[in-house]
Design a protein around this motif. Sequence first.
Motif, PDB file in Angstrom:
ATOM      1  N   PHE A   1      59.741  36.041  60.187  1.00 12.83           N
ATOM      2  CA  PHE A   1      60.316  36.604  58.960  1.00 12.83           C
ATOM      3  C   PHE A   1      59.624  37.779  58.674  1.00 12.83           C
ATOM      4  N   GLU A   2      58.357  38.134  58.867  1.00 13.62           N
ATOM      5  CA  GLU A   2      57.415  39.195  58.292  1.00 13.62           C
ATOM      6  C   GLU A   2      57.847  40.229  59.234  1.00 13.62           C
ATOM      7  N   LYS A   3      58.246  39.876  60.503  1.00 13.03           N
ATOM      8  CA  LYS A   3      58.497  41.144  61.642  1.00 13.03           C
ATOM      9  C   LYS A   3      59.710  41.637  61.139  1.00 13.03           C
ATOM     10  N   VAL A   4      60.856  40.722  60.604  1.00 14.48           N
ATOM     11  CA  VAL A   4      62.178  41.280  60.433  1.00 14.48           C
ATOM     12  C   VAL A   4      62.167  42.052  59.154  1.00 14.48           C
ATOM     13  N   VAL A   5      61.326  41.648  58.245  1.00 13.98           N
ATOM     14  CA  VAL A   5      61.338  42.405  56.945  1.00 13.98           C
ATOM     15  C   VAL A   5      60.658  43.798  57.149  1.00 13.98           C
ATOM     16  N   HIS A   6      59.671  43.769  58.123  1.00  9.31           N
ATOM     17  CA  HIS A   6      59.045  45.248  58.336  1.00  9.31           C
ATOM     18  C   HIS A   6      60.117  46.042  58.880  1.00  9.31           C
ATOM     19  N   ARG A   7      60.860  45.501  59.946  1.00  5.65           N
ATOM     20  CA  ARG A   7      61.917  46.463  60.587  1.00  5.65           C
ATOM     21  C   ARG A   7      63.098  46.383  59.717  1.00  5.65           C
ATOM     22  N   ASP A   8      63.364  45.626  58.716  1.00  6.22           N
ATOM     23  CA  ASP A   8      64.577  45.886  58.002  1.00  6.22           C
ATOM     24  C   ASP A   8      64.206  45.174  56.530  1.00  6.22           C
ATOM     25  N   PRO A   9      63.388  46.038  55.567  1.00  2.14           N
ATOM     26  CA  PRO A   9      63.222  45.322  54.272  1.00  2.14           C
ATOM     27  C   PRO A   9      64.228  44.807  53.385  1.00  2.14           C
ATOM     28  N   ASN A  10      65.504  45.043  53.870  1.00  4.79           N
ATOM     29  CA  ASN A  10      66.525  44.574  53.037  1.00  4.79           C
ATOM     30  C   ASN A  10      67.276  43.515  53.663  1.00  4.79           C
ATOM     31  N   ASN A  11      67.062  42.754  54.728  1.00  2.59           N
ATOM     32  CA  ASN A  11      67.344  41.842  55.324  1.00  2.59           C
ATOM     33  C   ASN A  11      67.205  40.612  54.352  1.00  2.59           C
ATOM     34  N   ILE A  12      68.467  40.012  53.811  1.00  6.26           N
ATOM     35  CA  ILE A  12      68.330  38.811  52.901  1.00  6.26           C
ATOM     36  C   ILE A  12      67.794  37.749  53.319  1.00  6.26           C
ATOM     37  N   ASN A  13      68.323  37.391  54.669  1.00  5.39           N
ATOM     38  CA  ASN A  13      67.975  35.898  55.151  1.00  5.39           C
ATOM     39  C   ASN A  13      66.354  35.839  55.499  1.00  5.39           C
ATOM     40  N   ALA A  14      65.720  37.053  55.823  1.00  2.41           N
ATOM     41  CA  ALA A  14      64.483  37.181  55.934  1.00  2.41           C
ATOM     42  C   ALA A  14      63.680  37.380  54.671  1.00  2.41           C
ATOM     43  N   VAL A  15      64.003  37.915  53.696  1.00  2.00           N
ATOM     44  CA  VAL A  15      63.411  37.775  52.424  1.00  2.00           C
ATOM     45  C   VAL A  15      63.442  36.450  51.882  1.00  2.00           C
ATOM     46  N   ALA A  16      64.721  35.861  52.001  1.00  2.00           N
ATOM     47  CA  ALA A  16      64.896  34.487  51.405  1.00  2.00           C
ATOM     48  C   ALA A  16      63.946  33.605  52.153  1.00  2.00           C
ATOM     49  N   GLY A  17      63.812  33.572  53.181  1.00  4.49           N
ATOM     50  CA  GLY A  17      62.985  32.612  54.087  1.00  4.49           C
ATOM     51  C   GLY A  17      61.578  32.910  53.809  1.00  4.49           C
ATOM     52  N   LEU A  18      60.938  34.073  53.829  1.00  9.24           N
ATOM     53  CA  LEU A  18      59.644  34.357  53.249  1.00  9.24           C
ATOM     54  C   LEU A  18      59.221  33.707  51.676  1.00  9.24           C
ATOM     55  N   ALA A  19      60.178  33.992  50.945  1.00 11.47           N
ATOM     56  CA  ALA A  19      60.298  33.475  49.504  1.00 11.47           C
ATOM     57  C   ALA A  19      60.227  31.941  49.637  1.00 11.47           C
ATOM     58  N   SER A  20      60.796  31.325  50.343  1.00  9.89           N
ATOM     59  CA  SER A  20      60.885  29.878  50.345  1.00  9.89           C
ATOM     60  C   SER A  20      59.639  29.343  51.131  1.00  9.89           C
ATOM     61  N   ILE A  21      59.084  29.989  52.053  1.00  8.16           N
ATOM     62  CA  ILE A  21      57.754  29.575  52.737  1.00  8.16           C
ATOM     63  C   ILE A  21      56.604  29.665  51.770  1.00  8.16           C
ATOM     64  N   TYR A  22      56.647  30.934  51.260  1.00 10.59           N
ATOM     65  CA  TYR A  22      55.489  30.983  50.082  1.00 10.59           C
ATOM     66  C   TYR A  22      55.585  30.115  48.926  1.00 10.59           C
ATOM     67  N   TYR A  23      56.941  29.854  48.493  1.00 11.95           N
ATOM     68  CA  TYR A  23      57.151  28.799  47.695  1.00 11.95           C
ATOM     69  C   TYR A  23      56.616  27.270  48.057  1.00 11.95           C
ATOM     70  N   LYS A  24      56.613  26.850  49.316  1.00 15.53           N
ATOM     71  CA  LYS A  24      56.249  25.808  49.599  1.00 15.53           C
ATOM     72  C   LYS A  24      54.577  25.720  49.737  1.00 15.53           C
ATOM     73  N   LEU A  25      54.205  26.864  50.236  1.00 11.91           N
ATOM     74  CA  LEU A  25      52.791  26.899  50.256  1.00 11.91           C
ATOM     75  C   LEU A  25      52.225  26.987  48.939  1.00 11.91           C
ATOM     76  N   GLY A  26      52.770  27.723  47.846  1.00 13.35           N
ATOM     77  CA  GLY A  26      52.255  27.842  46.739  1.00 13.35           C
ATOM     78  C   GLY A  26      52.210  26.937  45.531  1.00 13.35           C
ATOM     79  N   GLN A  27      52.549  25.675  45.793  1.00 13.31           N
ATOM     80  CA  GLN A  27      52.645  24.701  44.504  1.00 13.31           C
ATOM     81  C   GLN A  27      51.457  24.592  44.011  1.00 13.31           C
ATOM     82  N   ASN A  28      50.138  24.782  44.600  1.00 11.75           N
ATOM     83  CA  ASN A  28      48.917  24.692  43.974  1.00 11.75           C
ATOM     84  C   ASN A  28      47.909  26.045  44.217  1.00 11.75           C
TER      85      ASN A  28
END
Length: 155
Positions: A1-28
């Motif tokens: 996802f980070e590679k995709v966002v780096h190439r295309d910062p407006n890729n909704i699916n990649a941005v949403a994927g990263l948001a979700s991954i960091y959400y799951k990692l960030g509970q504590n």
Amino acid sequence: FEKVVHRDPNNINAVAGLASIYYKLGQNDTAQIQKSREYYMKYAQLDSMNPVPFYTIAVLDWLVVYDKNNTAPKEDQLKTIDEGLQYIDKALALNPDYDDAMSYKNLLYRQKADRAENDDEKKKLTELADEWFNKSMETRKKNAEKAKAIPVGNN
């Protein structure tokens, strides 16, 4: 996802994927919550008709103020709560039957009540929280009934 966002910062699916991954990692983990929040803010900007990113930003705000280790001044915590309530309202404006958003509106009001200046304010905020809790339960029941009425497998 980070590679995709780096190439295309407006890729909704990649941005949403990263948001979700960091959400799951960030509970504590405050740093991960902040990273998730940044991606959800970008997601909300890119997909402004989708209530999910607005709802999730509010959930992240709730996580921050609910954290017993949060040493931020009360004024900053109240700003975070108010911001969460604003994002919940955006989610509910886009989907008035969003029962999870209603549940978090209830939880944010409870956090605000915990920080109230006096008993009258605390009582008023607790009553608002109770109203949103009841509304979320009614809406959840209504949504479940609607889901049962939809035939499965008839495409």
